[in-house]
Structures are given as structure tokens and as C-alpha cells.
Motif scaffolding. Structure first.
Motif, short mmCIF file in Angstrom:
data_model
loop_
_atom_site.label_atom_id
_atom_site.label_comp_id
_atom_site.label_asym_id
_atom_site.label_seq_id
_atom_site.Cartn_x
_atom_site.Cartn_y
_atom_site.Cartn_z
N GLN A 260 -8.19 7.81 4.43
CA GLN A 260 -8.24 7.12 3.15
C GLN A 260 -7.23 7.77 2.21
OE1 GLN A 260 -11.97 7.74 1.12
NE2 GLN A 260 -11.26 6.74 -0.75
N TYR A 261 -6.58 6.94 1.40
CA TYR A 261 -5.62 7.46 0.41
C TYR A 261 -6.06 6.97 -0.96
CZ TYR A 261 -2.89 7.57 4.71
OH TYR A 261 -2.47 7.76 6.00
N VAL A 262 -5.98 7.84 -1.94
CA VAL A 262 -6.38 7.48 -3.30
C VAL A 262 -5.25 7.81 -4.27
CG1 VAL A 262 -8.06 7.84 -5.15
CG2 VAL A 262 -8.80 7.99 -2.75
N LEU A 263 -4.83 6.80 -5.03
CA LEU A 263 -3.84 7.04 -6.08
C LEU A 263 -4.29 6.26 -7.31
CD1 LEU A 263 -1.00 8.30 -6.76
CD2 LEU A 263 -0.06 6.06 -6.20
N GLY A 264 -4.69 6.97 -8.35
CA GLY A 264 -5.17 6.32 -9.56
C GLY A 264 -6.34 5.41 -9.23
N ASP A 265 -6.22 4.13 -9.58
CA ASP A 265 -7.31 3.17 -9.37
C ASP A 265 -7.29 2.57 -7.97
OD1 ASP A 265 -8.21 3.50 -11.95
OD2 ASP A 265 -6.90 1.91 -12.74
N GLU A 266 -6.26 2.88 -7.21
CA GLU A 266 -6.09 2.22 -5.91
C GLU A 266 -6.56 3.11 -4.76
OE1 GLU A 266 -4.80 -0.85 -5.66
OE2 GLU A 266 -4.18 -1.03 -7.77
N THR A 267 -7.20 2.46 -3.82
CA THR A 267 -7.66 3.16 -2.61
C THR A 267 -7.27 2.33 -1.40
OG1 THR A 267 -9.51 4.32 -3.61
CG2 THR A 267 -9.74 3.78 -1.32
N VAL A 268 -6.81 3.01 -0.35
CA VAL A 268 -6.48 2.33 0.90
C VAL A 268 -7.22 3.04 2.03
CG1 VAL A 268 -4.65 1.85 2.57
CG2 VAL A 268 -4.21 1.56 0.13
N VAL A 269 -7.85 2.28 2.89
CA VAL A 269 -8.51 2.85 4.07
C VAL A 269 -7.84 2.25 5.31
CG1 VAL A 269 -10.67 3.07 5.35
CG2 VAL A 269 -10.71 3.06 2.84
N LEU A 270 -7.43 3.10 6.22
CA LEU A 270 -6.92 2.66 7.52
C LEU A 270 -7.96 3.09 8.55
CD1 LEU A 270 -3.21 3.90 7.31
CD2 LEU A 270 -4.14 1.71 6.55
N ALA A 271 -8.56 2.13 9.22
CA ALA A 271 -9.63 2.44 10.18
C ALA A 271 -9.23 1.93 11.55
CB ALA A 271 -10.93 1.80 9.73
N LEU A 272 -9.43 2.76 12.57
CA LEU A 272 -9.04 2.39 13.93
C LEU A 272 -10.17 2.72 14.90
CD1 LEU A 272 -6.28 4.03 12.54
CD2 LEU A 272 -5.32 2.59 14.32
N LEU A 273 -10.53 1.74 15.68
CA LEU A 273 -11.60 1.93 16.66
C LEU A 273 -10.99 2.00 18.04
CD1 LEU A 273 -14.68 2.01 17.26
CD2 LEU A 273 -14.56 -0.49 17.49
N GLN A 274 -11.18 3.15 18.71
CA GLN A 274 -10.60 3.27 20.05
C GLN A 274 -11.41 2.47 21.05
OE1 GLN A 274 -9.91 7.25 21.48
NE2 GLN A 274 -9.57 6.54 23.57
N ALA A 275 -12.71 2.68 21.05
CA ALA A 275 -13.56 1.98 22.02
C ALA A 275 -14.97 1.89 21.48
CB ALA A 275 -13.56 2.72 23.35
N ILE B 162 0.83 -1.22 0.00
CA ILE B 162 0.00 0.00 0.00
C ILE B 162 0.85 1.26 0.00
CG2 ILE B 162 -1.90 -1.17 1.18
CD1 ILE B 162 -1.11 0.38 3.74
N ARG B 163 2.16 1.09 0.15
CA ARG B 163 3.04 2.25 0.32
C ARG B 163 2.90 3.34 -0.76
NH1 ARG B 163 9.03 0.90 1.66
NH2 ARG B 163 8.88 -0.48 -0.13
N PRO B 164 2.87 2.97 -2.05
CA PRO B 164 2.76 4.05 -3.04
C PRO B 164 1.49 4.87 -2.85
CG PRO B 164 3.22 1.94 -4.12
CD PRO B 164 2.96 1.64 -2.68
N VAL B 165 0.41 4.20 -2.46
CA VAL B 165 -0.87 4.91 -2.30
C VAL B 165 -0.80 5.82 -1.07
CG1 VAL B 165 -3.37 4.62 -2.20
CG2 VAL B 165 -1.95 2.85 -3.28
N VAL B 166 -0.23 5.30 0.03
CA VAL B 166 -0.12 6.10 1.27
C VAL B 166 0.84 7.28 1.05
CG1 VAL B 166 0.68 6.09 3.66
CG2 VAL B 166 -0.69 4.19 2.80
N GLN B 167 1.99 6.99 0.48
CA GLN B 167 3.04 8.03 0.42
C GLN B 167 2.81 9.04 -0.72
OE1 GLN B 167 7.09 6.68 0.87
NE2 GLN B 167 6.61 5.39 2.61
N ARG B 168 2.11 8.61 -1.76
CA ARG B 168 1.95 9.54 -2.89
C ARG B 168 0.50 9.87 -3.21
NH1 ARG B 168 4.32 6.58 -7.28
NH2 ARG B 168 5.35 5.10 -5.92
N GLY B 169 -0.44 9.22 -2.53
CA GLY B 169 -1.85 9.41 -2.88
C GLY B 169 -2.45 10.66 -2.26
N ASP B 170 -3.70 10.93 -2.63
CA ASP B 170 -4.47 12.02 -2.01
C ASP B 170 -5.04 11.52 -0.70
OD1 ASP B 170 -4.13 14.01 -3.86
OD2 ASP B 170 -5.83 13.37 -5.08
#
Ligand code: GLA
Length: 693
Positions: free
Chosen positions: A617-632, A594-602
Motif C-alpha cells: 500500500q502507498y499513501v500520499l496525502g489524501d490518496e491511497t493505492v493498494v496493489l494486491a496479488l494472489l498467487q494461489a 497512481i504514479r505520484p502515490v507509488v513513486q513518492r508515497g509512504d
């Protein structure tokens, strides 16, 4: 694009979405016309033809309208420029010349022997502004204050101010509050950028994360600084900023000397706080950060694992484990040099400790390379411990006031980098160090503030404040030129030196010494307001977090939190179980995907960290990455679906984790269900547009 009107007195800079215009009156007053959406040159000319509002004698018609209010004459606002000669104080200028070079506009004004040149340049939608002063007269001038720019906002009601405040291990906290009459001043009088404020402000009226107008300003300076946001009596808002905290003296300009202020960059966006951040990130990736299109490697740093108690074998053992989990860059932190077995000694003596590294650093560096990783080291060149060979040889090389106590913080003093001999010493030592072993990476630290910024024998010791920063920049630039394979990280006890100035010459920054994965979310949320993930180093460390708050968290939660930036590992791998190491290897492998999407994406901040679910969420071209964290999770409060952004509603997206196909319209409007539950849960979701665009 830069346009000049036929009268030769109105200028318009245009970016992809925004415009900026100024006008010079017949009386040589430089007035602000426009900062906002794109306009035509004819619009700027029409604005220039509108008379200034009339005023009673208790107000100045110029206040709130000038591009660069100087001290003196009919002005009551904070002056951006304050100059003193033997005869008088203040400036009364006459227009001298306009010059354009490429897309840079220069407007030069003259007051006796002093030339003041205002510089403007559009970079994307970011307007870069700075000022040069040149003393062409025979007599010296004292520059008490020379801000980089004054920004003028259009009339609106109900302004709000956003800022990033903090302290050590709790940096870049976002706060937003109403602006009222008077001034709000933030800055640093500490000699470095400081943990207390990032040199950035944003002003809006009713913006949300994705909608509305936002004005932002950020200073490219790593020393003391000041930004003042003023709401004037007629409610107009101006933002003035530059190097130096107060007006007690910046420098002297002898005959023939000149001075260039740092850049104060401004950005207008009508796409909300998120749109403004994405524009800032794009600007830094394109114009500020070196080699920003090259993704940063996953690093391991041994500081939290070993602190000062290090040896070659122990580092080699950590390196084997780091390599086995997929780490690409192994960094030896503090403790490898001089007599540095604690923070009481050794700073200044940049040669490997012969007891710990009998053959120097090369054997370890070679070993790390043989394991397939790059090799990095920690340095803190601007400092010295009194218990060091350097200090014993040159006690006069530190900042100090004659006859006064030398204040020690962390048992160390600040070298006077304004001195040429100190500059040469550091260049020689560091150049030699980087030549003595195959070093790929330098973590450059700065672990205390200025307290006794004196320079006995110097005619104008005040210049030390700015000269230190210029010397630091010159040293890093020179080292980079001589050792182009070496990447640099800016650290200052965590995030004490994060700004556009240092970012122009470092590859990444250490955002905070706080590596607790939950505390970190607020720090990262603030950091992302201005700076991109591409520079934000983030480590996975041990649980319980013994360094800070004792929090217990899963490897999963720690990794997902740290994957929002440049992933690193900083735990004591010697203590990790086989299962933990195997799990870590999987997370590192996932990050590399996922690194290219995180480091270079929107970047889209979907939900801020407020105690429940947070997500980016990071978006680069056709790729999307979501990092979701639930505290409680609380009973009766369902975990919300995450409404994604930046997708095509008409397209479909395949979830790489489940194989499920999601419709863009549904992800955008109804959201993605994360399946998170309980406390400190986290997940990574990868989506790929199908078929590709
Ligand atoms: C600072 C840094 C840490 C570590 C120590 C070493 O506090 O922020 O990451 O490098 O110095 O002394």
C-alpha cells in the motif's frame, strides 16, 4: 541538530525521532554513548559519567564501546582502521580538534604524520558516518583497511539479523535469523556491489512489520565491500563496514595524500521494519536520489523482445506500438554499436553500427521524439570485448596480471578505469555519443565481476579496486553535468549494482533481470526494505516467460506486479494482439494516475509474498493505492481482507474503482476485501479520503 556539552568532550546529534551521542575520555578514547530515541544533552552527559564495566585481563574494557576501534593497543575486536608504515603497524592516536560545519561534526585525531577524522551528519533520522585519512608526514603509509564506521548497539537480549542475499536473477531476498556469538560477514570481493548481498543489514530483537526497535546500516559504495556484524563475548553487538573485502591492502597514502571512505549510514527506528523502510525511503528521496521529486516516466526496453538482432526499422516499429500504449521513454538496449551482433564482439566501440543505423542514432531518436516519447540507449562503458577495435588498439587497458591468463566472462574483459587514459577515452566517447543524438536516458550496465585486478607497471596496483569506483562516479558525475537532460539507470546484469553510492548519481536502478511477475514479488519485497519504489524499474514482459521459467500469467498480473515500482514494458510488442495492446494501454493509463502515490508515497507492506495473498500500500496525502496479488487460492483457506495502514480512523475513503465509501476505522481494523480468487489474480485499489483533509 548538533550539541556539544560544556566539557567540549560530549556530542549529541538529534534527528526528528532519534539521537546519537559520543564521548571523548581524558585518555582520548572515543566512546559510543547512545543510539536510539531522542535524549537530552544532560542524558548524554549522565551516560558519559557512567564508568565502563570492569574487566579481567583477558578482555579489553574498550571492546564494544569504541566509535572507531583502530588496530593496536588493548583491543581484540575487528579493527576499523589498519595502517602500516615502514616502522610499525597499527594506530595510537591523540585527539587533535573538533570542528563543526552546519550539522556536520568532525573529530580529528593524530598519530605521527597521520590525521584520522571521523565525520558525523544527521539526515532526517539517518546518521551518516565516514572517515578521512590524511598523511601529513614525509613517508608513505599503507592503508590495509579503513572502514567507514563501527556502529554500537545497546545491550539487548536475543538479537536477530536481517539481510538481503541473492544471485543473478534472484536478488535481494530477505532472510532473518538469530544472531549468535562471533561474527557474521557479508560483502563482495567482485569489484561491484554484487548480486549476492545488498550492502545493508538490520538488527532487531522482537520487531514486527509495524512495531518495535530496528537498527539498520547501509553502505554507499559500488565496489567491493564488507559489513561485519559481531556479537562480542559480553553479548554487545557492533557493526563495522566499509570499502574493500579484506585486509590485504586498500591503498597507499604518499606524503600529503588523503583518502575519504564512503558513507556508512545508520538508522534507528521504533516503528518496526515498515517504519524503518519508510525512513530509509524518505532519506533517499530527500538526500540521495537526484531529482527525486520528479516522477519517472513509463519506459519501453527492447532487450527481451529483440536481444542482439536489432535494426532501425524494427526499433521504429516497436516504438510506434510503445507510443500507442502510452509509453513515455523508448530505450534501445544492447546491439546498436560497433560490431555488436552477439555478446562476442563490439563492447568498447561506442559508435552506432553503420549497417544497422546508417545515419547514426539521431534519425531513430528524432522519430521517437516525434512519437512523443523520450529516447534512451544502453551502454556498458567499463567493459571491452577482445574482439573490438578498442582492445585491438589498447590491449593493455584492461585489468590483468602480467604473464597470467585474462579471464573472460560473457566474452568480455574489464577496463582498468583507474588509468587516466581510459578515463579520458570513455569521457570523450560518451560525451560525443550524448552530443551526437538527442539522448534522454542511459542504461549503464556492468556485466561481469573483477577477476584479474592487476595493473602491470603500477607501484601499488591494489588501488585499482577503489580507484575504479571513484573513476566511475567521476565519469557519471561529469556526464550528468555536461548533459543535464540525460537520466541514468544503474544496471549490472540486473541488480548487481544497487547501493546508496550509485543511487546518488543515477535516477533509477534495474533490480533484476528476472521479469517473471511472481518471482519478482520476493525480489521487490527485499528491495523495498531499504530502497524506494521511485528507483525500482520493473517491466511487464511476455507470457510464457521464455527468458526464465516459462510461467504463464495474465497481463493483469504482470502489470500489477510491475506497477509497484517505476513501470516499464519489455515484451515483444510486435507479437502482442490488438486486445493485449488495448489492455496494456489501460494499465499504463492507470499507472500514470497512481504514479505520484507509488513513486513518492509512504510504503506499507501489508502482506509479504508467501504463496497466497500479498499486498503493498502507498499513501500520499489524501490518496491511497493498494496493489494486491494472489498467487494461489486453496480450498478451505479464504483470501484474507487486507488491513490497511497509514489511514485516519475517523475519516472516510472513497474507492475510486467502485465508488464505495469505506470508513477508515474499518479499513484499518477489519480490512479491505479484494475479491481476488483463483491463481495469479491481481488488482489495484485506489482510495481517496473524503472530504479531503
Ligand atoms: C544485462 C542486463 C540486461 C540487458 C543485457 C544486454 O544482462 O541486465 O537487461 O541489458 O545486459 O546485454
Amino acid at each position: 541538530m548538533l550539541e556539544t556539552a560544556d566539557d567540549g568532550r560530549t556530542w549529541l546529534l538529534t534527528g526528528p525521532r532519534s539521537g546519537y551521542a559520543v564521548h571523548l575520555t581524558e585518555r582520548d578514547e572515543l566512546l559510543h554513548l547512545h543510539w536510539g530515541p531522542r535524549i537530552a544533552l544532560a542524558d548524554a552527559e549522565a551516560l558519559a559519567a557512567r564508568p565502563l564495566p570492569g574487566y579481567w585481563p583477558f578482555e579489553s574494557p574498550l571492546d564494544g564501546h569504541e566509535e572507531y576501534p583502530v588496530e593496536g593497543g588493548p583491543r581484540f575486536v575487528r579493527p576499523a582502521l589498519s595502517v602500516r608504515s615502514a616502522e610499525r603497524r597499527g594506530t595510537e592516536w591523540a585527539f587533535e580538534a573538533q570542528e563543526t560545519e552546519g550539522d556536520e561534526l568532525r573529530l580529528a585525531f593524530r598519530d605521527g604524520g597521520l590525521t584520522v577524522t571521523l565525520h558525523y551528519r544527521m539526515r532526517g533520522d539517518v546518521v551518516e558516518r565516514w572517515v578521512t585519512l590524511h598523511n601529513r608526514g614525509p613517508a608513505p603509509l599503507e592503508v590495509l583497511r579503513a572502514d567507514s564506521a563501527t556502529w554500537t548497539l545497546p545491550d539487548r537480549e536475543g538479537r536477530r539479523l536481517s539481510q538481503l542475499h541473492g544471485r543473478w536473477a534472484a536478488e535481494s531476498r530477505l532472510v532473518r535469523s538469530g544472531l549468535t556469538y562471533g561474527e557474521k560477514v557479508i560483502g563482495s570481493r567482485r569489484g561491484h556491489t554484487g548480486h549476492q548481498h545488498l550492502p545493508w543489514v538490520a538488527v532487531d530483537t522482537d520487531a514486527t512489520e509495524e512495531h518495535g526497535e530496528v537498527y539498520g546500516c547501509a553502505l554507499a559504495w559500488s565496489g567491493s565491500w564488507r559489513i561485519a556484524v559481531a556479537q562480542l563475548p559480553d553479548a554487545r553487538v557492533q557493526i563495522t563496514g566499509g570499502a574493500g573485502y579484506d585486509d590485504s591492502g586498500l591503498l597507499t597514502l604518499d606524503a600529503g595524500q588523503s583518502y575519504t571512505t564512503p558513507v556508512f549510514a545508520g538508522l534507528w527506528s521504533d516503528a518496526g521494519f515498515g517504519g524503518a523502510s519508510r525512513a530509509w525511503h524518505a532519506y533517499q528521496r530527500q538526500y540521495v536520489i537526484p531529482d527525486a521529486d520528479r516522477d519517472r516516466p513509463v519506459l519501453y526496453n527492447s532487450w527481451e523482445a529483440t536481444e542482439f538482432d536489432i535494426s532501425e526499422e524494427q526499433q521504429a516499429a516497436l516504438a510506434r506500438r510503445a507510443a500507442a500504449i502510452g509509453v513515455e521513454l523508448f530505450v534501445v538496449d544492447d546491439g546498436w554499436f560497433g560490431a555488436r551482433t552477439s555478446d562476442r564482439a563490439g563492447l568498447g566501440d561506442w559508435t552506432p553500427n553503420p549497417d544497422r543505423f546508417p545515419g547514426g542514432l539521431k534519425p531513430l531518436a528524432d522519430y521517437v521524439h516525434a512519437l512523443g516519447m523520450q529516447f534512451g540507449i544502453w551502454v556498458e562503458p567499463e567493459m571491452v570485448n577482445p574482439d573490438s577495435d578498442l582492445y585491438r588498439a589498447h590491449p593493455d587497458w584492461v585489468q590483468h596480471q602480467p604473464g597470467r591468463r585474462r579471464t573472460e566472462f560473457r566474452n568480455q574483459l574489464v577496463l582498468n578505469l583507474a588509468r587516466q587514459d581510459v578515463q579520458e577515452y570513455l569521457w570523450e566517447r560518451l560525451d560525443q555519443l550524448l552530443s551526437s543524438a538527442p539522448v534522454d536516458y542511459v542504461k549503464w550496465d556492468f556485466n561481469r565481476c573483477f577477476t584479474d585486478a592487476g595493473w602491470p607497471g603500477e607501484r601499488y596496483p591494489q588501488r585499482l579496486w577503489t580507484d575504479h569506483v571513484h573513476a566511475l562516479y567521476a565519469l557519471v558525475d561529469r556526464l550528468r553535468a555536461a548533459h543535464p537532460q540525460v537520466a541514468f539507470e544503474s544496471c549490472s546484469g540486473g541488480g548487481g549494482r544497487v547501493d546508496l553510492g550509485i543511487m546518488a548519481r543515477t535516477d533509477q536502478v534495474w533490480a533484476s533481470d528476472n521479469t517473471d511477475p511472481l518471482d519478482r514479488l520476493a525480489i521487490q519485497h527485499g528491495f523495498s526494505q531499504i530502497h524506494p519504489a521511485r528507483v525500482m524499474a520493473a517491466w511487464v514482459t511476455d507470457s510464457p516467460n521464455t527468458q526464465l521459467n516459462g510461467r504463464v500469467s495474465s497481463l493483469r498480473f504482470r502489470f500489477v506486479s510491475a506497477m509497484a515500482g517505476v513501470l516499464g514494458v519489455g515484451g515483444d510488442l510486435a507479437e502482442w494482439t490488438e486486445e493485449e495492446l488495448a489492455e496494456a494501454r489501460d494499465w499504463v493509463a492507470l499507472y500514470k494516475e497512481i504514479r505520484p502515490v507509488v513513486q513518492r508515497g509512504d510504503l506499507y507492506r501489508l502482506l509479504p509474498p508467501r504463496g497466497g495473498l500479498s499486498a503493498v500500500q502507498y499513501v500520499l496525502g489524501d490518496e491511497t493505492v493498494v496493489l494486491a496479488l494472489l498467487q494461489a487460492q486453496h480450498h478451505g483457506e479464504p483470501v484474507p481482507a487486507l488491513r490497511l495502514r497509514g489511514l485516519d480512523p475517523a475519516a472516510s475513503y472513497e474507492c475510486r474503482e467502485t465508488g464505495e465509501i469505506h470508513r477508515g476505522a474499518i479499513l484499518l481494523h477489519h480490512g479491505l476485501r479484494t475479491g481476488l480468487s483463483g491463481d495469479l489474480d491481481a488488482t489495484v485499489v485506489r482510495l481517496r479520503r473524503t472530504p479531503p483533509a
